[in-house]
Write a protein that holds these residues in place. Sequence first.
Motif, PDB file in Angstrom:
ATOM      1  N   ASN A 133       0.808  -1.223   0.000  1.00 39.87           N
ATOM      2  CA  ASN A 133       0.000   0.000   0.000  1.00 39.87           C
ATOM      3  C   ASN A 133       0.840   1.271   0.000  1.00 39.87           C
ATOM      4  OD1 ASN A 133      -2.390   1.436   0.124  1.00 39.87           O
ATOM      5  ND2 ASN A 133      -2.428   1.458   2.354  1.00 39.87           N
ATOM      6  N   LEU A 134       2.025   1.213   0.620  1.00 42.28           N
ATOM      7  CA  LEU A 134       2.804   2.430   0.859  1.00 42.28           C
ATOM      8  C   LEU A 134       3.100   3.277  -0.379  1.00 42.28           C
ATOM      9  CD1 LEU A 134       5.426   1.638   3.638  1.00 42.28           C
ATOM     10  CD2 LEU A 134       3.702   3.439   3.616  1.00 42.28           C
ATOM     11  N   PRO A 135       3.595   2.683  -1.453  1.00 42.08           N
ATOM     12  CA  PRO A 135       3.999   3.558  -2.563  1.00 42.08           C
ATOM     13  C   PRO A 135       2.834   4.356  -3.146  1.00 42.08           C
ATOM     14  CG  PRO A 135       4.128   1.251  -3.186  1.00 42.08           C
ATOM     15  CD  PRO A 135       3.911   1.278  -1.715  1.00 42.08           C
ATOM     16  N   LEU A 136       1.699   3.700  -3.355  1.00 40.79           N
ATOM     17  CA  LEU A 136       0.590   4.429  -3.956  1.00 40.79           C
ATOM     18  C   LEU A 136       0.004   5.458  -2.995  1.00 40.79           C
ATOM     19  CD1 LEU A 136      -1.242   1.785  -6.110  1.00 40.79           C
ATOM     20  CD2 LEU A 136       0.115   3.739  -6.821  1.00 40.79           C
ATOM     21  N   LEU A 137      -0.077   5.077  -1.731  1.00 40.14           N
ATOM     22  CA  LEU A 137      -0.620   6.017  -0.751  1.00 40.14           C
ATOM     23  C   LEU A 137       0.304   7.236  -0.635  1.00 40.14           C
ATOM     24  CD1 LEU A 137      -2.949   6.396   1.142  1.00 40.14           C
ATOM     25  CD2 LEU A 137      -1.665   5.258   2.935  1.00 40.14           C
TER      26      LEU A 137
END
Lengths: 306, 263, 294
Positions: free
Chosen positions: C144-148
């Motif tokens: 989830n981290l990169p897109l968020l």
Amino acid sequence: MDKIRASILTPSRSSKLERRGKWLSLLCLGSICIVVIAIFGFITYRGLATFTTDHVSLSKFLTGTDWNPSVSKSGAPLVGALPMIAGSFLITILATALAIPFAIGTALMMTDVTPKTGTRILQPVLELLVGIPSVVYGFVGLTVVVPAMRNIFGGSGFGILSGTFVLFVMVLPTITSMTVDALTSVPKSFRYASLALGATRWQTIYKVVLRSATPGILTAIVFGMARAFGEALAVQMVVGNATLMPYSLVAPASTLTSVLTTGIGNTVMGTAQNDALWSLALILLIMSLTFNLAIHLIANRGSLKR
Amino acid sequence: MTTGNCYILKFDSKQEIALETKQLKIFYDEYEAISAADLQIPRFKITALIGASGSGKSTFLRSLNRMNDGIASVQGQIWYRDLDLNSREIDVYAMRRQIGMVFQRPNPFPKSIYENITFALERHGITDKKELDERVETALRQAALWDEVKDKLNKSALALSGGQAQRLCIARAIALKPDILLLDEPASALDPISTAQLEETLINLKQQYTIVIVTHNLPQAARISDYTAHFSQGVVVEFNGTTETFTQPKIALTNEYVSGDFG
Amino acid sequence: MNAKKIDKFATGILYTIAGIVVLILIMLLGFIILRGVPQLSWSFLTSPSNAFSAGGGIGIQLFNSLYLLILTMLISLPIALGASIYLNEYAKPGMITNTVRTMIEILSSLPSVVVGLFGFLLFVVQFKLSFSIVSGALALTVFNLPLLTRSIEEALKAISNDQRNGGLALGISKWETVTKIILPAAVPSIVSGLILSAGRVFGEAAALIYTAGQSAPALNFGNWNPFDIDSPLNPMRPAETLAVHIWKINSEGIMPDAAAVSAGSAAVLIIVVLLFNLSARWLGRTLYRHLTAS
Ligand SMILES: Nc1ncnc2c1ncn2[C@@H]1O[C@H](COP(=O)(O)OP(=O)(O)OP(=O)(O)O)[C@@H](O)[C@H]1O
Ligand SMILES: [Mg+2]
């Protein structure tokens, strides 16, 4: 004596907060970078064991067509990964090729043919298609596409072709929405100029709009390919999972991802069977990097031209 | 251009000077936007910075409270209370509390009118509710905004008109009771009536604050300022009393500029 | 004359293509809704699943999905906020920043199965967290981290620099300017991005099959002590989610009513994702209006 002067010379609460905040946010960013490095480190380390510990030669691994890691032949396990590599590439290329005309056509509807209604209808359609989880695609593939293939071509219905159809729908919204971005970034004046010269809408689209949007469209296509190549469960559910060379599009086959998802749980860490799977994961990782690199190259080319 | 082509007024007593730049040079990468400016900003006066677009007025103004940190590289000295603001031991945040700035476009925070003013106060350690209320009222009165907003202090500041928003920004700055107020074309986005109100506000403020204002509006500079500095291509070519600058400029460039003769 | 005909023809083709795309979506949704919605009932949504006999529900899987989603968001939101603040507010353009951005881009384009395998190696094997909610939440965080991070960065970027200058000119630190002025102003779009990413996380399965595991042990919904083995809140228990459940029963093929259960589960997944999508828009708009209203 001068209170104001003194206040300017003493570190304020704000400057402390500033330093702390900056470090804190840097820490967050750093942790993401560490994760990326760790992913590459771990998977490379595991993936190389096949070649270092189990003494499989790289060329045998990449070109061998027998995948039977539990069987050893002349000191090394039988791990020819070509069937999966071929399966992955085949399914990716077929699905993307099928998606390209649909993606470009849909994007053109949204930018040039009927921008208002086109976007009002198609934008939510694309968003919904992106939003559908991949297991749902897999499930629909399993209950609709596979039986259909069985009826038409006989056999089990599992295979590359079923996977292609499922992936086609999955990459379609990705390619389309990125193509829309590419098309909208073509200046309106180009279109007006062409239309003013008496060109029809299609001539304008074909000769002007698509031409100048080519780098962007290529990027969109590579993005779609990357998504197709890495998709695991939806493909695994319909492809048949037979580690055989895909000589027929309608016979059970396998991809890198499908073998990985079914295999990791059935092997013991540290065994040759398990190592071989990590090598497949490494290929996936390298391919993902390659797609990234391709996107950068296209972007640089595109910006050089301007 | 040599110093011979410039006329820079100097003050006799240190008491009169709020801020002084010495050999201030400002670079954007290689480009020298301000070359060796020596300027004394008089205390409790309004000093106007005028000059053609791109002459470096904003660049100069922004470096006076180090708003150019990280954007431009600044050489030379800025003396304030016997401190060089460009030196390392300066706490920029404490310094900016004393040297506030108001910008061309009104930029109220997306908060209530009341919070717009108390936000910075709280950050600087003023949390007593009574004092906050007091400061809010005083600042709004000084900015000539109190009567218009006193009944809607808890409404969003984004609903204010451009002129009101700009006066709120001034109120926000003076609520901190700074020494010096820097304003970069504060009236350029306002209609004539708001502009007149703003000018009146500034004239009233000069009893307590040293004000430096960048403006393109020459009549405005003539109306409100006591001293005027004329910038041309990164150089302060003339600094003198406003009346002198406008009626008997010492430098030909200034004469051309104030008489609108760009031939 | 000829060019005109070609133009007409091409336009016709484009309409056909767009029509087919719309049709595909209608058939997909229609299929899932028609097959799935009849399965939905209170008992289906709340009772545990049966591996070998028909009539099981998806109660535990549904709870697991929600629990994992919440944990994932709790872990990834602060990290993504910090990272995006650094990227947008502090990072100076240059080699290092470019490299970091490229790394995030690479992470966002990694196949989720690779993320799952990494999670398996690091969290399950190395950290000995076994197949558990924590392992799953950590893997989903990586996913989830990169897109968020990117969506929050976009949200921050959209806030005018005037606001930053305003804060700085009052002697407020950049950090407080960003966290107390810029961030609140960006909340509407951050919330939209957050909910959209929640939809993605909710439907993710490949990253979970080897981290959160593929089994859903019985839970005692009367016991909310997170340290008890049968407590729903216990983060160390394996937790098959709804998406994993669909995959599992279809690839194993032992559950007699697998097709019906899958259809029901798929319908639930789609409805939840749809709700996320709609609420992202609605909430974003409402928050924005709230923020700017007088
Ligand atoms: N951030 C920046 N980066 C690079 N160059 C800049 C930057 N800001 C200003 N400059 C350049 O520095 C010079 C002076 O600009 P400045 O904004 O100080 O002029 P100004 O006198 O305030 O003009 P105006 O009246 O139009 O506001 C101009 O040539 C401008 O192009
Ligand atoms: Mg300016």
